[in-house]
Design an enzyme around this catalytic site. Structure first.
Site, PDB file in Angstrom:
ATOM      1  N   TYR A  49       0.852  -1.195   0.000  1.00  0.00           N
ATOM      2  CA  TYR A  49       0.000   0.000   0.000  1.00  0.00           C
ATOM      3  C   TYR A  49       0.878   1.232   0.000  1.00  0.00           C
ATOM      4  O   TYR A  49       1.932   1.247   0.639  1.00  0.00           O
ATOM      5  CB  TYR A  49      -0.896  -0.002   1.240  1.00  0.00           C
ATOM      6  CG  TYR A  49      -1.946  -1.099   1.207  1.00  0.00           C
ATOM      7  CD1 TYR A  49      -3.254  -0.815   0.842  1.00  0.00           C
ATOM      8  CD2 TYR A  49      -1.611  -2.416   1.510  1.00  0.00           C
ATOM      9  CE1 TYR A  49      -4.210  -1.826   0.793  1.00  0.00           C
ATOM     10  CE2 TYR A  49      -2.559  -3.424   1.461  1.00  0.00           C
ATOM     11  CZ  TYR A  49      -3.867  -3.123   1.108  1.00  0.00           C
ATOM     12  OH  TYR A  49      -4.800  -4.107   1.049  1.00  0.00           O
ATOM     13  N   GLU A  50       0.447   2.280  -0.713  1.00  0.00           N
ATOM     14  CA  GLU A  50       1.296   3.473  -0.824  1.00  0.00           C
ATOM     15  C   GLU A  50       1.558   4.116   0.534  1.00  0.00           C
ATOM     16  O   GLU A  50       2.500   4.877   0.699  1.00  0.00           O
ATOM     17  CB  GLU A  50       0.696   4.480  -1.797  1.00  0.00           C
ATOM     18  CG  GLU A  50      -0.629   5.075  -1.337  1.00  0.00           C
ATOM     19  CD  GLU A  50      -1.285   5.948  -2.412  1.00  0.00           C
ATOM     20  OE1 GLU A  50      -0.846   5.929  -3.563  1.00  0.00           O
ATOM     21  OE2 GLU A  50      -2.254   6.646  -2.065  1.00  0.00           O
ATOM     22  N   SER A  51       0.734   3.778   1.523  1.00  0.00           N
ATOM     23  CA  SER A  51       0.919   4.330   2.863  1.00  0.00           C
ATOM     24  C   SER A  51       2.169   3.791   3.546  1.00  0.00           C
ATOM     25  O   SER A  51       2.602   4.338   4.551  1.00  0.00           O
ATOM     26  CB  SER A  51      -0.299   3.997   3.714  1.00  0.00           C
ATOM     27  OG  SER A  51      -0.565   2.604   3.679  1.00  0.00           O
ATOM     28  N   ILE A  65      -6.515   3.522   2.692  1.00  0.00           N
ATOM     29  CA  ILE A  65      -5.240   2.869   2.428  1.00  0.00           C
ATOM     30  C   ILE A  65      -4.232   3.081   3.536  1.00  0.00           C
ATOM     31  O   ILE A  65      -3.114   2.600   3.463  1.00  0.00           O
ATOM     32  CB  ILE A  65      -4.586   3.322   1.104  1.00  0.00           C
ATOM     33  CG1 ILE A  65      -4.831   4.798   0.871  1.00  0.00           C
ATOM     34  CG2 ILE A  65      -5.028   2.493  -0.049  1.00  0.00           C
ATOM     35  CD1 ILE A  65      -4.116   5.288  -0.347  1.00  0.00           C
TER      36      ILE A  65
END
Lengths: 247, 305
Positions: A49-51, A65
């Site tokens: 996840y971009e997080s 996210i």
């Protein structure tokens, strides 16, 4: 249980994922696609996840996210700098999922603005990580239901590049990734023509006519000579789908 | 030597910290990607009627939506302006659609690059990005640079040097040595890029606690100007190990913020109508019980030698 059109998107997208692949996941549908694939043929899918959560195994459907459930039990938590520099730009992401308010004839995606940028009719959230995912992931799967407004001839704004941008092909920009290799809709699958980059109809779902798909896009949709009719969801897929949807 | 007293004590109240370190016309960053977004600081900025701010964040989130609605903000620098998992940020969207708010828009990678350059003391950050996207056409700060070794043309974004960055964290000592776990987004880069840094924590701990697990320190006291102790200061965002995200409030905000009058009513009651976080919490009975995290303790590691 009958499989409705949005379930078909899920099943078709899940079939595209291979076991062990590293997938950049967004919220909503892509998350459910990955869960379905993990329940079926790809138990070793690595969800990023971009997080900053790598190898996440969320025990609840993450509403965002950046959900805490993506952290608990994950393989790694890193900074967003690491996510974009090392994982994405470093070429370590095999599949990226994207969707958008508009997807055009060349697979360009708009998540920024409907109408003119300076005087928008509708201001949308913007790129997030989509622009760089479209450039770097080895391949992009777009999941968006058909509709003439959703599939215009040209997007109002190219947030994430597809196969031809203002007349220039992807190769002109030397993008490392292959771009949207499949646009998985609720009625069929579009794929880029190898030469022109234009999206053409390559697969219809069982019981769907070509005209129904054509009615869902704003350009004269070309159809591949050897059109594939996708196999209907198997009983195993349907059973896994019920479980994933219930989560 | 096993124990050292902290060299300095920078503990302050929220009101003192905002009043001393946030000024009109400043470029302000309240970072935190979904996790650790300091709403308590945003609310204090609103209460102190700071004006003409340029606010930067990857995801403006509800905190900037509220500051925009309250009239604190002149310009937003961002990469994704939505209500995560819900939909639009209505105050932001109204202001942009009316032309009342200046925006400078990047992608996440672009914003990460801007903070990285600011933190590293470089004028810009190169990246392979933006080819074929319309973002450079609407943002003249997204440019290109030619590599002096390969002649490859790369995208470049300018350094971002905020006047002040506010970071929420699980814990810090009185000198500002700050430990974070869970998602930590771009907080480290944003803090290092910033001229002033305010840290807001759930718990103030002894320096010994920090020193027992130094790998967990994300922000060194050396760059911290103030430490504010404000339990539940991130609500409706969350703090891993302390409390869950209030996803219900994020949905409610969609309704509240659609109607400017309702939004004003919210600010009157929950921001202007309270003095601090303690009073805010007292206004929402049952919140603590509903959101307090279930423990999931990690085993720890051996730092011996």
């Amino acid at each position: 249980m009958a499989t409705d059109a949005s379930d078909m998107m899920l099943v078709m997208a899940a079939r595209e994922l291979k076991d062990g692949e590293v997938v950049f996941v967004g919220i909503g549908l892509p998350n459910r696609v990955c869960n379905l694939a993990r329940a079926l043929h790809a138990p070793n899918l690595v969800l990023i996840y971009e997080s900053g959560a790598v190898g996440a195994v969320p025990t609840r459907v993450p509403p965002s996210i950046g959900d805490p459930a993506l952290v608990t039990g994950s393989l790694m938590v890193c900074s967003m700098s690491d996510i974009f520099q090392l994982f994405l730009q470093g070429g370590k992401i095999q599949v990226g999922f994207l969707g958008g308010a508009q997807v055009d004839r060349f697979g360009n995606i708009n998540t920024t603005v409907v109408g003119d940028y300076g005087r928008p009719k509708v201001r949308l959230p913007g790129s997030g990580g989509a622009c760089e995912i479209a450039i770097h992931a080895h391949r992009i799967l777009v999941t968006t239901p058909l509709g003439r407004r959703t599939f215009p001839e040209r997007v109002d704004f190219i947030t994430s590049p597809g196969h031809r941008m203002h007349g220039k092909p992807r190769s002109f920009f030397r993008h490392p990734g292959a771009g949207p290799v499949k646009v998985i809709t609720d009625k069929g699958i579009l794929e880029p023509d190898a030469e022109t980059g234009e999206l053409i109809l390559t697969t219809v779902y069982p019981g769907v006519t070509v005209d129904e798909v054509k009615a869902g896009v704003s350009w004269p949709l070309a159809v591949r000579e050897h059109l594939i009719v996708a196999p209907a969801p198997t009983s195993r897929e349907k059973e896994a789908l019920t479980r994933v949807q219930a989560e | 030597m096993t124990k050292t007293q902290p060299a300095r004590n920078v503990v302050a109240t929220m009101s003192e910290a905002i009043s001393r370190f946030v000024h009109d016309d400043d470029t302000v960053v309240i970072e935190g990607f979904t996790h650790l977004i300091c709403f308590a600081a945003g609310h204090e900025i609103i209460r102190q009627k700071k004006r003409n701010l340029t606010v930067a964040r990857l995801t403006p989130d509800l905190v900037y939506d509220q500051m925009i609605a309250a009239g604190c903000v002149r310009k937003v620098i961002f990469s994704w302006a939505g209500n995560p998992g819900v939909g639009s940020l209505h105050a932001f969207r109204r202001a942009v659609e009316k032309g009342d708010l200046e925006i400078e828009e990047y992608s996440h990678f672009g914003m990460v690059g801007r903070f990285s350059a600011g933190a590293a003391g470089l004028p810009f950050w190169p990246m392979r990005n933006y080819g074929g996207s319309d973002l450079p056409a609407v943002n003249p700060n997204i440019r290109t640079v030619t590599c002096p070794f390969t002649n490859e043309v790369l995208a470049a974004v300018p350094a971002l040097r905020p006047d002040v960055t506010i970071v929420h964290a699980q814990r810090a000592d009185a000198a500002g040595n700050t430990q974070i776990w869970g998602l930590y987004g771009v907080q480290k880069e944003a803090a290092f890029a910033s001229r002033r840094v305010v840290v807001v924590v759930e718990e103030l701990v002894d320096a010994d606690v920090i020193r027992s697990d130094p790998n967990r320190t994300l922000i060194p006291g050396q760059i911290v100007d103030a430490v504010v102790v404000e339990p539940f200061g991130a609500h409706p965002s969350y703090v891993q190990g302390y409390y869950d995200r209030d996803n219900f409030f994020y949905q409610q905000w969609d309704e509240i913020s659609r109607d400017p009058k309702r939004l004003d009513g919210y600010l009157d009651e929950y921001v202007y109508g309270v003095r601090d976080r303690r009073q805010y919490m007292a206004k929402i009975p049952g919140l603590e019980k509903r959101l307090t995290a279930q423990p999931k303790i990690c085993a720890g590691v051996d730092y011996g030698y």
